[in-house]
Each structure stands twice: as C-alpha cells, then as structure tokens.
Design a protein around this motif. Structure first.
Motif, PDB file in Angstrom:
ATOM      1  N   THR A 147       0.841  -1.198   0.000  1.00  0.00           N
ATOM      2  CA  THR A 147       0.000   0.000   0.000  1.00  0.00           C
ATOM      3  C   THR A 147       0.876   1.249   0.000  1.00  0.00           C
ATOM      4  O   THR A 147       0.632   2.197  -0.743  1.00  0.00           O
ATOM      5  CB  THR A 147      -0.903   0.000   1.259  1.00  0.00           C
ATOM      6  OG1 THR A 147      -1.572  -1.239   1.332  1.00  0.00           O
ATOM      7  CG2 THR A 147      -1.900   1.130   1.223  1.00  0.00           C
TER       8      THR A 147
ATOM      9  N   GLU B  23       3.949   5.897  -5.414  1.00  0.00           N
ATOM     10  CA  GLU B  23       3.895   6.013  -6.876  1.00  0.00           C
ATOM     11  C   GLU B  23       2.786   6.958  -7.335  1.00  0.00           C
ATOM     12  O   GLU B  23       2.907   7.628  -8.343  1.00  0.00           O
ATOM     13  CB  GLU B  23       3.677   4.625  -7.500  1.00  0.00           C
ATOM     14  CG  GLU B  23       4.919   3.759  -7.430  1.00  0.00           C
ATOM     15  CD  GLU B  23       4.630   2.308  -7.749  1.00  0.00           C
ATOM     16  OE1 GLU B  23       3.830   2.041  -8.646  1.00  0.00           O
ATOM     17  OE2 GLU B  23       5.213   1.438  -7.076  1.00  0.00           O
ATOM     18  N   GLU B  24       1.712   6.999  -6.577  1.00  0.00           N
ATOM     19  CA  GLU B  24       0.585   7.871  -6.941  1.00  0.00           C
ATOM     20  C   GLU B  24       0.787   9.300  -6.434  1.00  0.00           C
ATOM     21  O   GLU B  24      -0.076  10.152  -6.609  1.00  0.00           O
ATOM     22  CB  GLU B  24      -0.719   7.321  -6.358  1.00  0.00           C
ATOM     23  CG  GLU B  24      -1.144   5.984  -6.929  1.00  0.00           C
ATOM     24  CD  GLU B  24      -1.650   6.073  -8.357  1.00  0.00           C
ATOM     25  OE1 GLU B  24      -1.951   7.197  -8.802  1.00  0.00           O
ATOM     26  OE2 GLU B  24      -1.716   5.029  -9.025  1.00  0.00           O
TER      27      GLU B  24
ATOM     28  N   ILE C  75      -6.166   5.588  -1.834  1.00  0.00           N
ATOM     29  CA  ILE C  75      -5.670   4.234  -1.574  1.00  0.00           C
ATOM     30  C   ILE C  75      -5.959   3.844  -0.124  1.00  0.00           C
ATOM     31  O   ILE C  75      -6.303   2.706   0.159  1.00  0.00           O
ATOM     32  CB  ILE C  75      -4.164   4.152  -1.900  1.00  0.00           C
ATOM     33  CG1 ILE C  75      -3.978   4.419  -3.394  1.00  0.00           C
ATOM     34  CG2 ILE C  75      -3.578   2.799  -1.527  1.00  0.00           C
ATOM     35  CD1 ILE C  75      -2.587   4.748  -3.809  1.00  0.00           C
TER      36      ILE C  75
ATOM     37  N   GLN D 209      -7.227  -1.605  -4.873  1.00  0.00           N
ATOM     38  CA  GLN D 209      -6.274  -0.512  -4.605  1.00  0.00           C
ATOM     39  C   GLN D 209      -5.370  -0.312  -5.814  1.00  0.00           C
ATOM     40  O   GLN D 209      -5.090   0.804  -6.218  1.00  0.00           O
ATOM     41  CB  GLN D 209      -5.411  -0.857  -3.390  1.00  0.00           C
ATOM     42  CG  GLN D 209      -6.048  -0.514  -2.058  1.00  0.00           C
ATOM     43  CD  GLN D 209      -5.127  -0.799  -0.900  1.00  0.00           C
ATOM     44  OE1 GLN D 209      -4.309  -1.706  -0.960  1.00  0.00           O
ATOM     45  NE2 GLN D 209      -5.264  -0.044   0.164  1.00  0.00           N
TER      46      GLN D 209
ATOM     47  N   ASN E 161       0.881  10.168  -3.259  1.00  0.00           N
ATOM     48  CA  ASN E 161       0.198  10.394  -1.981  1.00  0.00           C
ATOM     49  C   ASN E 161       1.170  10.411  -0.809  1.00  0.00           C
ATOM     50  O   ASN E 161       0.801  10.774   0.305  1.00  0.00           O
ATOM     51  CB  ASN E 161      -0.853   9.308  -1.707  1.00  0.00           C
ATOM     52  CG  ASN E 161      -1.944   9.289  -2.756  1.00  0.00           C
ATOM     53  OD1 ASN E 161      -2.464   8.249  -3.074  1.00  0.00           O
ATOM     54  ND2 ASN E 161      -2.273  10.440  -3.309  1.00  0.00           N
TER      55      ASN E 161
ATOM     56  N   GLN F 246       2.386   1.830  -3.405  1.00  0.00           N
ATOM     57  CA  GLN F 246       1.446   2.382  -4.387  1.00  0.00           C
ATOM     58  C   GLN F 246       1.156   3.854  -4.094  1.00  0.00           C
ATOM     59  O   GLN F 246       1.042   4.678  -5.006  1.00  0.00           O
ATOM     60  CB  GLN F 246       0.157   1.569  -4.382  1.00  0.00           C
ATOM     61  CG  GLN F 246      -0.573   1.729  -5.697  1.00  0.00           C
ATOM     62  CD  GLN F 246      -2.015   1.282  -5.616  1.00  0.00           C
ATOM     63  OE1 GLN F 246      -2.379   0.515  -4.733  1.00  0.00           O
ATOM     64  NE2 GLN F 246      -2.826   1.763  -6.526  1.00  0.00           N
ATOM     65  N   MET F 247       1.043   4.163  -2.799  1.00  0.00           N
ATOM     66  CA  MET F 247       0.784   5.561  -2.430  1.00  0.00           C
ATOM     67  C   MET F 247       1.930   6.461  -2.880  1.00  0.00           C
ATOM     68  O   MET F 247       1.723   7.587  -3.332  1.00  0.00           O
ATOM     69  CB  MET F 247       0.584   5.675  -0.913  1.00  0.00           C
ATOM     70  CG  MET F 247      -0.729   5.088  -0.438  1.00  0.00           C
ATOM     71  SD  MET F 247      -0.852   5.055   1.351  1.00  0.00           S
ATOM     72  CE  MET F 247      -1.168   6.787   1.690  1.00  0.00           C
TER      73      MET F 247
END
Lengths: 564, 315
Positions: A269, A275-276, B162, B152, A278, A272-273
C-alpha cells in the motif's frame, strides 16, 4: 420467456439504487471527530493556496503520544516533530534544540543546560521545570516507561523507578526557569547524545497531576506542544495531521505548514501511495522495489538515498540453555560460523549488509564511526571449520550428534520470518547433520515474553540504537541486564563495558569496546551477528532539507524541510 | 408469544455470560504479558507495581468476580496501552466506521447478489448463468484482502484514495470517493453468497405450479416476476442475511487494516496482539452481543411473520 427490456430495466434500476445508496446513504454516522485530514492528504505537496504540505506514512498506529512513554520508532517520530528535545541532530552534528547552550562540570557529573526562550503552541512559556517533570515521570514506577533503564545513569533514577528511592532525590533540578541541571552517577562522555531522546522533552506538571499523570497523551487536545509542529488532529487508526507551531523558538526556519502522517501498515500500500504521489517519502524499501524503481531514479523523477540505520539483527543463543547445548561456547560459535551471511542477505533478506560484529554502521565513538575504526571481530575466525568446532563442543558436553535436536523459535508466522528460519534450519542441518525444529510464537508479544523468560534455545532478534554511541548496544549484554535476551554473562566483558562508561579518553574507550565486542561475538559467541541495517529510501524530488536520523531524534527530521 | 420472547432473551443473557466467562479465562491463559509487551523489558519492580495497579497480582477467580461486578455496574474497564481511554469511548468512537463500512457492504452485496442471482436463474444454462456461477465461485473462494489489494492497485490513486476514511465536513461525493473501494472489497464475499442463494431460490419458485397458473391466467412476465417470483424467492435470503449483517459489521478487520479505517474490528485485533485485557473483553462482549441480538431478532421476526412457526410455539 421474459423480455430483454425487463431485464435491462431491472439492471438499470438496481445499478441506480447502488449509486444512489453510495451517494446518499452516507449520513454522519461514520464521521470521525477530527477534520480535514483526508482532504489535505489528497491536496498533495503544495495546496492551491501555496501552503507547504508533506505526506509521510505511519507504519504502526500509536496508542499514546505521551513523550514519557515514547519507546518505539513510530512514537518517537511523531513526538519529536511536536516536542523539543534539549538538542537536535543535524547532518550528524549536535545542534541547539530546547537548550541554546550547555556545559558540564569538571568531574563530568553535572550537566547544565541553558534553555531557549521557547513557547508551547498555545503561547505558554516552556520552563525548565517542565523538562524536570517529564524526566521524573520517566522514572515514575506508576507510569512504567520502558526506556527508564536507559537513564539509570541519572542520580537516584533507578532507586525511584524501582520503588527504593524518592522522587525528590532524583538528580534532575531546575535552579531557575531557564536552567536545567542533571546529576549523573558516572561521568558519561556520551550523555549529551542521549539528550535528544523523546523522554527528555517538556511536559508541564499541571497537565500530569493526579490521575492525569497516567492518562497524559491519550488525546491530542490535552497535550502541550513545544516543537516545530503541533498536532491538529489525531484520527486513531487512520492519520495524524501536524500544523506548524507559530510559537516555536525557531519558527522562522520551519517552512512546512502541514505534515500529514498517514497510517499505511501494508508495504504494498505504501509503495502504491508513493507512486501515486500520496506520499513524499518511502523509507526502508527492499531490493526488489529498488530495482523496480531504478528507471525513475535514473530519470531523476525520484531521489534514492541509502543510509546506515544503526540497528543490527542477530541469532540469539540461550546461554542458559536448559538442555545444556547452547551453554557451550564452542557450539555457539560453530552455529555462528556455519551461517553463510552473504548468501542470506543476497537470497533471502535482500537488503542490509552482512554483520560480523555487534555495533552497526552509523554509530560514532565521538567523531569517528566505530565500525569503520574497529574491524568486525568474527572476521578473524571466518575461515575456522565450524564442524570441527561443533565436534569439540559436543565432546565437552558429553553428547553425540545423534542426540542433538535443537529448536529455533521464530517470532511469528509471517512469510518473511518463515523464509529466514528455514534458511538457518537448512544451514545448520546440512553442516552438522542434526535436526533443527522450528517453533513459532503466536505473535511478537508471545515471542518477546518467551525470550525474556529464557524459554527458548535459538531465535532471531535485533536491537536498534537509542542514542549514537556503542554503549547503546554494548550495555545490553552486561550480566543480568533486562535487555540481555541471550543471558550472556562474562566478567571480563562486564568490566570492560563498565569501564568504558566513564572513560574520557575516546581512543582507550574504543579499545575497551573493541575488546568487549570480541569477547561477545568471537571468543564466547554469546550471539551470532547476521546483518547491519542499511535503509534504502525513496524521496519526492521536490522535498528538500529533510534529515534522516538513525540514532536518536526523529527518523525523518522535518524541522527545516520544504517543498520546492 | 411474550413467553417465547422472554425465553429468547434469557437464552441471550446466558449465552453472553458463557462467552464472557470463557473469554476471560482463555485470555488469561494465552502466553504473553501486557506488562512486557514492548521490545524493551520493564524492570521487575516496575512490572510488579503495574501488575498490582491493574489487579493482575490477584488470583484469577478474584479478578473474574471483580470483572463481573464492574460489568454489572456498566464499567467495561480502561485500556492498559492507552490509560484513560475507556472501553465505552473506544466503542463509541470506532463503531461508526465499522458500522458504516459493514452496512454499505451488506447493501451493495445484497443488491448486486440478488440481481446476479435473478439474472442467472432467468437465463439458466446460458453464458449469463455460467458467468454468474463463475463470479460466485471466485467471490466465495478468494479472500477479501486479495480483492482489496486488486482494487487498490487498479482503481486507487487520484480519484479513489488508496487509504483513508470519512472525516468531519466531507460532502457526499467525497464520502462516496473514500468509501467506495473498501465497501466493494467487503461486499464481494456476501455478493457471491447471496447470488448463489438467490439463483436456487428463484429456480425453485419458477418450478412451482402457481407460476404456470399465473401464465395461464395471462399475467405478463414482468408481473409474474414482480408479484410471484421475487416475493417468494427472497424470503429464504432473510435467514442468511441476519448473521451476515452482524458478521460484516464486526468482522471487517482485514479491510479496516488495509484501508486504514478507524474501525472496531481492527482495534479488536490490535488489543489481542497487545494483550490489552480490558479491551479484549469489552470488544468480545460487544461483538457477541451484536451477533446474539441479531439472531434473536431474526427468530422473533420469523415467529411474527410465519404462522407455522407461531403455531409451533403455541403448541
């Protein structure tokens, strides 16, 4: 047969219901008390109004943010952004924090700190008494601070903590509002490096009187903030939002307006955060993810940094093994030498560096890095034959190979833990032709409990630095120390480490440490070192002037950070 | 009927007491120690002092009696790891998120499940039916955390966050945005179950003679579906929904962890890991109570709506 149009109508109707429900059935029932967190989280780095915003992740959910009870990396990270320690580390150097200057008495037993003209976020002045209060609470037996033992070097601290002495007799005094005096039992050359610990930050006594003594830090509203930031909202199990403390003594150098600490316990998680966009920082990534991100690193889309994170992982032998196997030094050393550390790190752990000593990289003995000055003690025995050593050990304990079955206790049933355990199991079984069983603790709590009570034979554990000095690792293996999971005991080791505590000549001190480390790792093989932690981090290319500390202080120092 | 309800309530209280007692003794038997929970060891004298403060130095039977007395006074205890935080406060602050997630998941699962089930039954042995069966098998056999990770990965990012949950002041569109992925992740398992049940139920109803009669009377297929098929086939679904509602409201801890939702399910798991005895007890009792109440309510509703059940009770 039903007409197609009825089916279409039914489908459209139900889908509309879902949409309508999702949009409209959302009453206020799920709202948390705090506000703005998710919104600001999505705003990213620079919000539309030009505010400076940084998003970092929390890997665990803090239960309490009382500085006195701060005893793990996550709580330290938050506490040290919002509270002011006496000193702060910047680029590995000691800089003024809550204290603008300090001196020590000639005998090195009394440290005097002269405080900054600092204020809490509500405008109340920070007084020396507030530091005294927090430090005394660290020893308060009612509070039960896990770090108290670290400060037993302070006069009267141990006696008060263990119920044998009085609060008034602890050597922490405030002669006036701006002066703090700390009296030590011994002249510790490294004491100043302990002064950036979260347990040494100001908490006013009127906030911790009576029953409040035990509940301070349970909610954000009742807390006082003396650091660069203050907690604006704390949504348990979700996120914490920090806002700049305008009353902070060095507020003009604090550029961030908001720091969002977002709870994300799963590594995937967090990746991914990041990479996005966030998250602005991803600490402790593994080699596989490093490889995956290599193109972006090469294209300078993200910044990659690797730093020594002063902690080490090791195989712990129960030196008081009730089966009488690991109470033998030769068998312990044979087990230690039998581990192919390079293969373990390359093929199993896929991060960090092999360790042949206890004190990791990143730990200094005054100005120099200890590990660069002192060769890893086990390296000189690296070519010894572990099998021959094992045979000798067996003779000493009067047993044969066939009689030997050992049990390796793994800390949990996680996949990574299993892979590690199976690697060790294979190594020892193949080398020694014995049976190695794997026992699994239900969870980390059970594991810690089992190990601390000595109800195990071998396990894999580790230790991280509380402050930047070899003592933070060496003192754990003193005879009878509560944090000595190996139950290692060697009088020569005790003598050397105790002498090093107050040795003022840094070269002599280093020699004492080196000799003691050689006894622990090589001669007596109380534990088998495995790896030195090296942390790989990915950082948003726009984030500047942050700091990454490994030993003491917040892991990520954001006091001077800003988004470009 | 009143007697029946009172009897059910008595069973409920006895069941809750048994659960409470079993949890209390089992919790104290598991290895681990609330005092030595960190990686650093507390000095023995300090640990003993804390044991005394929390009453852990007393025999277990004495602690049990004291717990029951406090429980009867409405005092569920205070957290060891967060002193000052009472069980009542934890439940009050964490339940809304769990409830919201659970209810949304049940409703979405139910609506989608029923739709798929009906379509599959009406299109029996066509690709629609096979697809529905396939989806049901996937939905039942793949754990919700796998769906969560997939959602996700595929949808999380700029529009659907996310991680995160509703905060004060959020408008409806934003509430939809932050709850969509966890709701879908939690709904998929239920959706698969409901669709399977609904398919069999609709097929069962369609094979009845009264459907033939209705057709013979000249009712349109739409009317048959609305007036006979749906009404009769949905009743058996009620029996599986009630326990599912209780389960999903309290048991989405994996989803709560993955999406960082401040819910009660996750807090329960954290309490067990941290050996926070008062919180383990409080959350267990609360979850059990919800589960037992939902089953009792379902039994009573059955008795109220079904004359056959009522007749048996009177006998």
């Amino acid at each position: 047969m039903f007409q197609r149009r009825y089916l279409k109508k039914a489908a459209a109707c139900i889908l509309s219901c879902i949409m309508a429900f999702s949009m409209a059935a959302c009453g206020g029932s799920g709202e948390s008390k705090e506000n703005g967190a998710s919104a600001s989280q999505q705003e990213g780095k620079e919000s539309g109004d030009g505010k400076q915003v940084v998003n970092i992740s929390m890997t665990t959910d803090p239960d309490i943010l009382d500085p006195t009870r701060s005893d793990d990396a996550q709580k330290n990270q938050i506490t040290l952004e919002v509270q002011e320690t006496l000193i702060r580390m910047k680029d590995g150097k000691i800089t003024p924090g809550g204290a603008k200057s300090w001196e020590t008495s000639e005998d090195g037993l009394v440290w005097t700190f002269h405080l900054q003209d600092n204020k809490y976020s509500d405008g109340t002045p920070v007084k020396a008494d507030d530091y005294v209060n927090c430090m005394l609470r660290t020893f308060d037996p009612e509070v039960g601070c896990h770090n108290a033992g670290m400060f037993y070097c302070i006069e009267g601290g141990e006696a008060y903590n263990t119920g044998k002495g009085k609060r008034e007799d602890v050597g922490i005094k405030a002669p006036d509002d701006q002066t703090l005096e700390i009296h030590l039992n011994e002249a510790l050359p490294y004491f100043l490096l302990m002064a950036n610990c979260a347990n040494l930050t100001p908490v006013p006594a009127d906030k911790t009187t009576g029953e409040d003594n035990l509940t301070y830090g349970s909610n954000a509203e009742g807390m006082m903030y003396s650091g660069p930031f203050a907690i604006e909202s704390w949504t348990r199990g979700s996120q914490i939002v920090l806002k700049k403390n305008e009353n902070y003594w060095d507020a003009e150098n604090v550029k961030l307006d908001t720091v969002n600490l977002i709870l994300a316990q799963e590594e995937n998680t967090r990746q991914q955060m990041f990479e996005e966009g966030n998250l602005d920082m991803l600490t402790g990534i593994n080699s596989e993810y490093h490889k995956k991100m290599q193109d972006k690193i090469d294209a300078k889309e993200v910044v990659f940094e690797e730093n020594a994170n002063p902690s080490s992982s090791y195989i712990c032998f129960n030196n008081n093994d009730p089966d009488g196997i690991f109470s033998n030094a030769k068998i312990r050393k044979a087990f230690s030498l039998a581990i192919d550390r390079e293969s373990f790190l390359k093929n199993v752990q896929k991060k960090n560096k092999p360790a042949y000593g206890l004190v990791p990289y990143g730990i200094n003995n005054e100005e120099s890095m200890y590990r660069e000055e002192v060769e890893d003690p086990l390296l000189k025995s690296k070519d010894e034959d572990p099998v021959a050593l094992f045979e000798e050990g067996l003779k000493e304990i009067g047993k044969t190979r066939d009689e030997i079955t050992v049990t390796f206790l793994q800390s949990n049933a996680n996949n990574d833990t299993k892979l590690n355990s199976e690697f060790f199991q294979r190594q020892w079984q193949e080398k020694f032709g014995i049976t190695v069983k794997i026992d699994t603790a239900a969870d980390n709590s059970t594991f810690n409990n089992t190990v601390s009570k000595g109800m195990y034979q071998i396990c894999n554990t580790g230790w991280g630095a509380d402050y930047n000095d070899p003592m933070t690792f060496m003192q754990c293996y003193l005879s009878g120390d509560g944090n000595n999971p190996a139950f290692f005991s060697n009088s020569e080791y005790d003598k050397l480490v105790n002498e090093a505590k107050s040795e003022q000549d840094m070269k002599t001190r280093q020699e004492k440490f080196a000799k003691a480390e050689d006894i622990l790792i090589n001669e007596d093989a109380g534990v088998a070192p495995l790896s030195y932690s090296f942390q790989k981090n990915l950082i948003n290319k726009n984030l500047k002037d942050y700091g990454i500390n490994g030993s003491g202080g917040p892991l990520i120092e954001l006091k001077n950070a800003y988004m470009e | 009927m009143v007697k029946y309800i009172l009897k059910k309530l008595l069973y409920m209280i006895v069941t809750l007491w048994i659960i409470m007692t079993a949890t209390f003794f089992m919790m104290n038997m598991i290895p681990g120690d609330p005092m030595q929970n960190g990686t650093k060891v507390l000095p023995e004298a300090v640990a003993k002092n804390l044991e005394k403060k929390w009453g852990l130095d007393k025999p277990i039977t004495e602690r049990y009696v004291r717990y029951i007395k406090n429980f009867l006074k409405g005092d569920l205890g205070e957290s060891y790891t967060t002193p000052g935080l009472t069980a009542n406060e934890v439940i009050a602050s964490r339940l809304p998120a769990s409830l919201r997630l659970g209810l949304q998941a049940v409703i979405v699962g139910l609506v989608l499940g029923l739709l798929i089930g009906i379509l599959a039954a009406l299109r029996r042995n066509t690709w629609v039916d096979f697809l529905a069966i396939f989806l049901a098998i996937v939905g039942v056999s793949v754990p919700s955390f796998v769906f969560a990770a997939l959602l996700q990965k595929s949808l999380g990012g700029s529009f659907f966050p996310i991680v995160g949950w509703i905060t004060k002041g959020m408008g409806l569109p934003e509430q939809f945005r932050v709850t969509a992925l966890p709701t879908l992740s939690a709904a998929i398992g239920g959706m698969a179950t409901y669709s399977r049940f609904m398919r069999s139920s609709v097929l069962d109803v369609l094979s009845n003679d009264y459907i033939l009669t209705a057709r013979a009377k000249g009712l349109s297929e739409g009317e048959i579906l609305r007036r006979h098929v749906l009404r009769n086939s949905i009743t058996p679904i009620i029996s599986i929904v009630a326990p599912q509602v209780a389960g999903i409201v309290t048991g989405s801890f994996v989803i709560e962890r993955i999406f960082s939702i401040p819910g009660l399910g996750r807090y329960y798991v954290d309490s067990v890991n941290g050996r926070d005895y008062p919180m383990i007890m409080a959350t267990t009792i609360f979850f059990s109570a919800i589960f037992i109440v939902s089953i009792v309510v379902m039994d009573i509703l059955y008795a109220l709506v079904d004359p056959r059940v009522r007749r048996n009770l009177i006998k």
